[in-house]
Design a protein around this motif. Structure first.
Motif, PDB file in Angstrom:
ATOM      1  N   TYR A   1      -2.151  -2.029  -8.067  1.00  0.00           N
ATOM      2  CA  TYR A   1      -2.100  -1.158  -6.988  1.00  0.00           C
ATOM      3  C   TYR A   1      -3.637  -0.558  -6.634  1.00  0.00           C
ATOM      4  CZ  TYR A   1      -1.254   2.734  -3.849  1.00  0.00           C
ATOM      5  OH  TYR A   1      -0.994   3.439  -2.889  1.00  0.00           O
ATOM      6  N   ARG A   2      -4.245  -0.238  -7.846  1.00  0.00           N
ATOM      7  CA  ARG A   2      -5.510   0.524  -7.699  1.00  0.00           C
ATOM      8  C   ARG A   2      -6.524  -0.682  -7.148  1.00  0.00           C
ATOM      9  NH1 ARG A   2     -10.119   0.545 -10.303  1.00  0.00           N
ATOM     10  NH2 ARG A   2     -11.479   2.331 -10.219  1.00  0.00           N
TER      11      ARG A   2
ATOM     12  N   THR B   1      -5.666  -3.088  -5.207  1.00  0.00           N
ATOM     13  CA  THR B   1      -5.518  -3.442  -3.894  1.00  0.00           C
ATOM     14  C   THR B   1      -6.094  -2.046  -3.103  1.00  0.00           C
ATOM     15  OG1 THR B   1      -3.554  -4.568  -4.375  1.00  0.00           O
ATOM     16  CG2 THR B   1      -3.748  -3.813  -2.455  1.00  0.00           C
ATOM     17  N   MET B   2      -5.784  -0.956  -3.458  1.00  0.00           N
ATOM     18  CA  MET B   2      -6.264   0.258  -2.710  1.00  0.00           C
ATOM     19  C   MET B   2      -7.870   0.249  -2.589  1.00  0.00           C
ATOM     20  SD  MET B   2      -3.845   2.300  -1.584  1.00  0.00           S
ATOM     21  CE  MET B   2      -4.575   3.869  -1.443  1.00  0.00           C
TER      22      MET B   2
ATOM     23  N   PRO C   1      -6.284   5.511  -5.824  1.00  0.00           N
ATOM     24  CA  PRO C   1      -4.852   6.030  -5.814  1.00  0.00           C
ATOM     25  C   PRO C   1      -4.845   7.391  -6.040  1.00  0.00           C
ATOM     26  CG  PRO C   1      -5.011   4.128  -7.481  1.00  0.00           C
ATOM     27  CD  PRO C   1      -6.297   4.530  -6.948  1.00  0.00           C
TER      28      PRO C   1
ATOM     29  N   GLU D   1       2.714   4.095  -1.754  1.00  0.00           N
ATOM     30  CA  GLU D   1       2.357   4.503  -2.948  1.00  0.00           C
ATOM     31  C   GLU D   1       3.776   5.041  -3.647  1.00  0.00           C
ATOM     32  OE1 GLU D   1       0.526   8.544  -4.870  1.00  0.00           O
ATOM     33  OE2 GLU D   1      -1.171   7.142  -4.003  1.00  0.00           O
TER      34      GLU D   1
ATOM     35  N   LEU E   1       0.556  -1.184   0.183  1.00  0.00           N
ATOM     36  CA  LEU E   1       0.064   0.038   0.237  1.00  0.00           C
ATOM     37  C   LEU E   1       0.919   1.250  -0.056  1.00  0.00           C
ATOM     38  CD1 LEU E   1      -2.873  -1.232   2.562  1.00  0.00           C
ATOM     39  CD2 LEU E   1      -2.750  -1.068  -0.071  1.00  0.00           C
TER      40      LEU E   1
ATOM     41  N   GLU F   1      -8.842  -2.875  -0.251  1.00  0.00           N
ATOM     42  CA  GLU F   1      -8.795  -2.868   1.168  1.00  0.00           C
ATOM     43  C   GLU F   1      -8.931  -1.466   1.882  1.00  0.00           C
ATOM     44  OE1 GLU F   1      -6.819  -5.122   2.776  1.00  0.00           O
ATOM     45  OE2 GLU F   1      -6.653  -6.555   0.872  1.00  0.00           O
ATOM     46  N   LEU F   2      -8.769  -0.397   1.161  1.00  0.00           N
ATOM     47  CA  LEU F   2      -9.248   0.848   1.656  1.00  0.00           C
ATOM     48  C   LEU F   2     -10.345   1.609   1.090  1.00  0.00           C
ATOM     49  CD1 LEU F   2      -5.325   2.169   1.959  1.00  0.00           C
ATOM     50  CD2 LEU F   2      -6.754   0.827   3.772  1.00  0.00           C
TER      51      LEU F   2
END
Length: 229
Positions: A201-202, A204-205, A213, A175, A173, A208-209
């Motif tokens: 990454y996008r 996952t973000m 991004p 960046e 996570l 998870e959150l």
């Protein structure tokens, strides 16, 4: 641990934790209550103070009785010169490197950051419960990000890809590592891999959150798609 140029066995984890606390606050008071909280959290055993005294006695036998003094309020102080503390030398190297980078001496700054990072001996004692270990480890990660940024500026992207792949796996996570990986891949012509690193990454973000991004990373992705990284 090294002491006066020799390896000193520290014994059980609790002894290492106490020494880490004393070293991080060298020449300042570390209270017995603070040590107990670090060792046992909010529910220390009835024998906590006795156990802390025993650990301090063991450390005095290893380091010398004069090294650790008893203080008031009730606690202990580790006496040490700055040049005996790896944490101090590490931070000094990092600050010097930042000054070099600010002045445009990128190669010298990168070299000084590598020197600082060479002092690091892994995450600060995994046994530490409190902010102490997290704070020092965060300082290390920031220095690592800055060293990689300097190396990218020096055109060393091809040499960084493997390292960044590992760092992204370790910090999924974070960046800046992701942006640096995307940049390194793009600089070596691996545009599809750079775009895929962003997509992972996008995903996952969001999962998870629940957030997208940052605008900066989205802009970097757009530049990579357009071949302008």
């Amino acid at each position: 641990m090294e002491f006066r140029g020799e390896e000193v066995p520290l014994g059980p984890p609790q002894t290492r934790v106490v020494l880490a606390m004393l070293a991080a606050h060298a020449n300042d008071v570390v209270t017995i209550d603070g040590i107990a909280e670090e060792l046992w959290g909010s529910s220390p055993p009835a024998s906590a103070k006795t156990q802390v005294h025993g650990i301090i006695s063991a450390l005095r036998r290893l380091l010398g009785r004069d090294r650790i003094t008893t203080t008031r309020p009730r606690g202990y102080r580790l006496l040490a010169r700055p040049d005996e503390l790896e944490s101090h030398l590490f931070r000094n190297d990092v600050e010097c490197a930042r000054e070099m980078l600010a002045e445009g001496a990128v190669a010298a700054g990168a070299a000084r950051l590598r020197r600082a990072l060479a002092r690091w001996r892994g995450p600060v004692l995994a046994e530490l419960r409190g902010h102490l270990g997290r704070g020092l480890d965060e300082t290390h990660v920031l220095a690592l990000e800055e060293r990689i940024a300097a190396d990218l500026q020096l055109g060393r992207g091809a040499d960084l890809v493997g390292e960044l792949v590992e760092l992204v796996a370790e910090h999924p996570l974070r960046e800046r590592f992701r942006a640096q990986l995307m940049t390194a891949l793009a600089h070596t012509g691996r545009l599809a891999e750079a775009s895929r690193a962003y997509s992972v990454y996008r995903t996952t973000m969001v999962r998870e959150l629940g957030v997208e991004p940052s605008a900066g990373l989205r802009a970097l992705h757009t530049r990579i798609l357009r071949g302008n990284s």
